[in-house]
Enzyme design. Sequence first.
Site, PDB file in Angstrom:
ATOM      1  N   HIS A 135       0.832  -1.216   0.000  1.00  0.00           N
ATOM      2  CA  HIS A 135       0.000   0.000   0.000  1.00  0.00           C
ATOM      3  C   HIS A 135       0.864   1.263   0.000  1.00  0.00           C
ATOM      4  O   HIS A 135       0.507   2.265   0.606  1.00  0.00           O
ATOM      5  CB  HIS A 135      -0.918   0.020   1.221  1.00  0.00           C
ATOM      6  CG  HIS A 135      -2.067  -0.935   1.122  1.00  0.00           C
ATOM      7  ND1 HIS A 135      -3.174  -0.707   0.329  1.00  0.00           N
ATOM      8  CD2 HIS A 135      -2.283  -2.139   1.713  1.00  0.00           C
ATOM      9  CE1 HIS A 135      -4.020  -1.719   0.446  1.00  0.00           C
ATOM     10  NE2 HIS A 135      -3.494  -2.607   1.276  1.00  0.00           N
TER      11      HIS A 135
ATOM     12  N   ASP B  76      -0.366  -4.714   5.956  1.00  0.00           N
ATOM     13  CA  ASP B  76      -1.404  -5.588   5.422  1.00  0.00           C
ATOM     14  C   ASP B  76      -1.300  -5.752   3.905  1.00  0.00           C
ATOM     15  O   ASP B  76      -0.749  -4.924   3.203  1.00  0.00           O
ATOM     16  CB  ASP B  76      -2.794  -5.051   5.776  1.00  0.00           C
ATOM     17  CG  ASP B  76      -3.060  -3.678   5.174  1.00  0.00           C
ATOM     18  OD1 ASP B  76      -2.124  -2.872   5.135  1.00  0.00           O
ATOM     19  OD2 ASP B  76      -4.197  -3.422   4.739  1.00  0.00           O
ATOM     20  N   GLU B  77      -1.829  -6.849   3.438  1.00  0.00           N
ATOM     21  CA  GLU B  77      -2.096  -7.113   2.021  1.00  0.00           C
ATOM     22  C   GLU B  77      -0.879  -6.961   1.104  1.00  0.00           C
ATOM     23  O   GLU B  77      -0.928  -6.286   0.077  1.00  0.00           O
ATOM     24  CB  GLU B  77      -3.243  -6.218   1.533  1.00  0.00           C
ATOM     25  CG  GLU B  77      -4.554  -6.497   2.243  1.00  0.00           C
ATOM     26  CD  GLU B  77      -5.704  -5.689   1.719  1.00  0.00           C
ATOM     27  OE1 GLU B  77      -6.843  -6.178   1.769  1.00  0.00           O
ATOM     28  OE2 GLU B  77      -5.489  -4.543   1.273  1.00  0.00           O
ATOM     29  N   VAL B  78       0.220  -7.600   1.472  1.00  0.00           N
ATOM     30  CA  VAL B  78       1.365  -7.694   0.561  1.00  0.00           C
ATOM     31  C   VAL B  78       1.145  -8.920  -0.320  1.00  0.00           C
ATOM     32  O   VAL B  78       1.043 -10.042   0.184  1.00  0.00           O
ATOM     33  CB  VAL B  78       2.688  -7.810   1.339  1.00  0.00           C
ATOM     34  CG1 VAL B  78       3.841  -8.076   0.381  1.00  0.00           C
ATOM     35  CG2 VAL B  78       2.943  -6.534   2.128  1.00  0.00           C
TER      36      VAL B  78
END
Length: 856
Positions: A439, A525-527
């Site tokens: 992100h 988060d969300e790699v």
Amino acid sequence: MKRCRFTVLLLMLVFGLSLTAMSQNDRFDPASLHVTWELLDNHHQQSNSYLSSLTLINNGDQTLPAEGWSLYMNNLAGEDRTSNFYIERVNGDLNRLYPTAFFEGLEPGDSVSVRVISPGSVLNISGAPIGLYWVWDSNTEEGLPIGSYKVKPVNDPDVLNRGPQDQVPVATPEVVFERNKDIPNLNEADLPKVFPTPVEYSTFNGTFALNSDVIIDYLPEFENEARYLSGEMARILGDSLAMSTDSRGGQGRKILLRRAETEPEGYRLSIRPRTVTISASDSAGIFYGIQSLKTAIPPEAWTADQPSVAVPAMEVSDHPRFGFRAFMQDVSRNFRSKEQILKTLDLMSLYKLNVFHFHFNDDEGWRIEIPGLPELTEVGSRRAHTLTNEEHLQPSHGSGPNSNYPGSGYYTTEDFIEILEYATERHIRVIPEIETPGHARAAIKSMDARYRRLMEQGQVEEAPRYLLRDLRDRSEYRSVQGWDDNVIDVSLPSTYRFLGKVIDELQAMYKEAGAPLDRIHMGGDEVPNGVWELSPSVIRFVRDNPEVESVGGLWSYFFKRVNNMLKERGLSLYGWEEIGMKEALWGGESHHVADTAFAKEDVQVDVWNNVMGSGAEDLAYRLANAGYKVVLSGVSNFYFDLAYVKAFPEPGLYWGGFNSLDKPFSFIPYNYYKNAKTDLLGRPLAADHFNDMVRLSEEGRENIVGIQSLLWAEKLINDERQEYMLTPKLLAMAERAWAPKPEWAEGDWSSENENQYNEAWSQFLNSAAKRELPRLDNYAGGFAYRIPTPGAVVQDSMVHANVQMPGFVIRYTTDGSEPTAESTKYTEPFALPEETVVKMRVFNHAGRAGRPITIE
């Protein structure tokens, strides 16, 4: 001869210029293009895909050409089944539509439809394409606005059905009527006058006359609170109240701010005809006593300046259930002005929330000026049409071709310091979030721009100082949001120089503002899979560092190093749930489990994944039992950007379900399995669904530090939409975070619990409708909170209607026109004439209306 040639050349030049002028005048004007979009099917050919139609209408005088142009938009990925157009992903949620060789152009007055099959589903207007603009192939650097764009309404509830597994009902008037049928209209005089619900509360006969003659008598240690109270009373009375530290002076009516032994942040409030006394052991307690005094004041007092206000006599003894009562605001996806942030802080403080989680950077924007790194805001805060992302970022979430609010914007250092000061005065801690390592696209592109600038200036050694990626990296990946270039390279020394620089500059701003800062949220988060694998820097790093066995080991390495960076600066690490997880093998299968070694480092995590039916509902309890400080931030209850209900006109996301007003209110922090009934698709959960899931241990219970509501900004297209999604849900969350454990949450869930819950729910709705929402009509400039739609059914040719908010008014018409504040008021069932279209809307006390419904 020369003169003849000159004449011919001159004639050719004039003729060529005239042809050019003619061609320019005859060129199609994108401003004459009208586009409509319509959802056709949400379960296309029994697959997990939807069918929609994008129609292009030529309203101009010139032919829309068969080639040489593109139409850019956010939110429409897929394949055109008519073969007239290609649709390709640019990056993120930006897509490009352009003609194939089969497209023959569009004559004036003609139209063409693009039938698109796309993955997933669209359940409301927020899933429609947005931000459409035109680009000529001959000038690819300029985006041009089109004439108009309209989303066609979906009137058939079956279109919103995702297939046999989808049991979430569309919020038709009949469904809403059924949900509202047991909500009684309670007497306002019987409702509590303090919100959120205090620990102890009792009322007495008499009132305190609040007017400009009242003096605030305070102890010197509570001077800031006295000054705040004086200013708040000016919003009601027109004049601030006089302040004094002479407790002996005068016999007039006073508001006393005194010391007493109370729980942390607790207070005692005594309102008598001659004196109001607020006492506490700390300044935060005094402040929250002031907020309770404000909610005890009749809500209409904020409508206009009052000469005097009668405040009912009462005694209150109160303290919060949780010490961490947070709200997270995303300003990256869509920006919010400084003024809107200050207004939100006013709302938070009124309802006793004490943490503002400031999500100021993400893939789509960096929003705080950092001295010494100007590109972060010069490049990273601006969105507009671009093919290179070198001078600014590409459009996202409908921001369009130009750098307009809310797609673009940032806070200067002065702005941010003012926000910090404002929050601190209101006993709100601001926790900044620096999104890493995923992100991070806005930061990556900004530091690329810095690199190019310095290289052009010949500063070869300085240029890569803060680079966030290996320029030779050819790794391929795609994030959940569609980005293929949004992850920081954690093997680079420059990454840590960048983070150190940003942290140091933020600390300096906090120091100047006199604001507390003990933790920084570092994302996590969300790699996506695939990152770093083809980075030469990473390959070399793994080779030279035996403790990092593979690319997968970089995750733990990164956060251990970041944790040490923060500790060196006297700070603690905070992040999303993923920073407390590691990969492990059970029975040959990969699972994510709590990383217990990291839990000993005083790490705090936001646990968002409690999607019912997912199998991960116990993650918050697993991490708390492992030793992490856990903030309950579950998507199922506290993601306020999720749509209230399933209805096409209702805005908001829905990937995590729907977040109606009862979701935060019904939350049971220490055992939210207890009253969970359905999964993401509305299907009843099996009786044994939670049997094998982890429960909180006694130690784990101590590690639940609080509750957080979150407002992601992908669909917050303006300030009004932000307030619509935030309120009244924030009131329900504040009740759960502050109020003592309710009686209905005791023991195993039974019919008795259900009855107790329904009573509490009815009281909350009545208090919200008759006291708090009328207050918010004018408080801090007024809030555009959501007004519900009416429920309605036709029984024996009679129209019956009801409303979720008792005291709000239903008005209707029978001629098909939109109801106004002068339309007929619904008071009892009425006959539905044949071949008549009835329209209904709910109006609040200020005369503002919600969304209309139609009954045929």
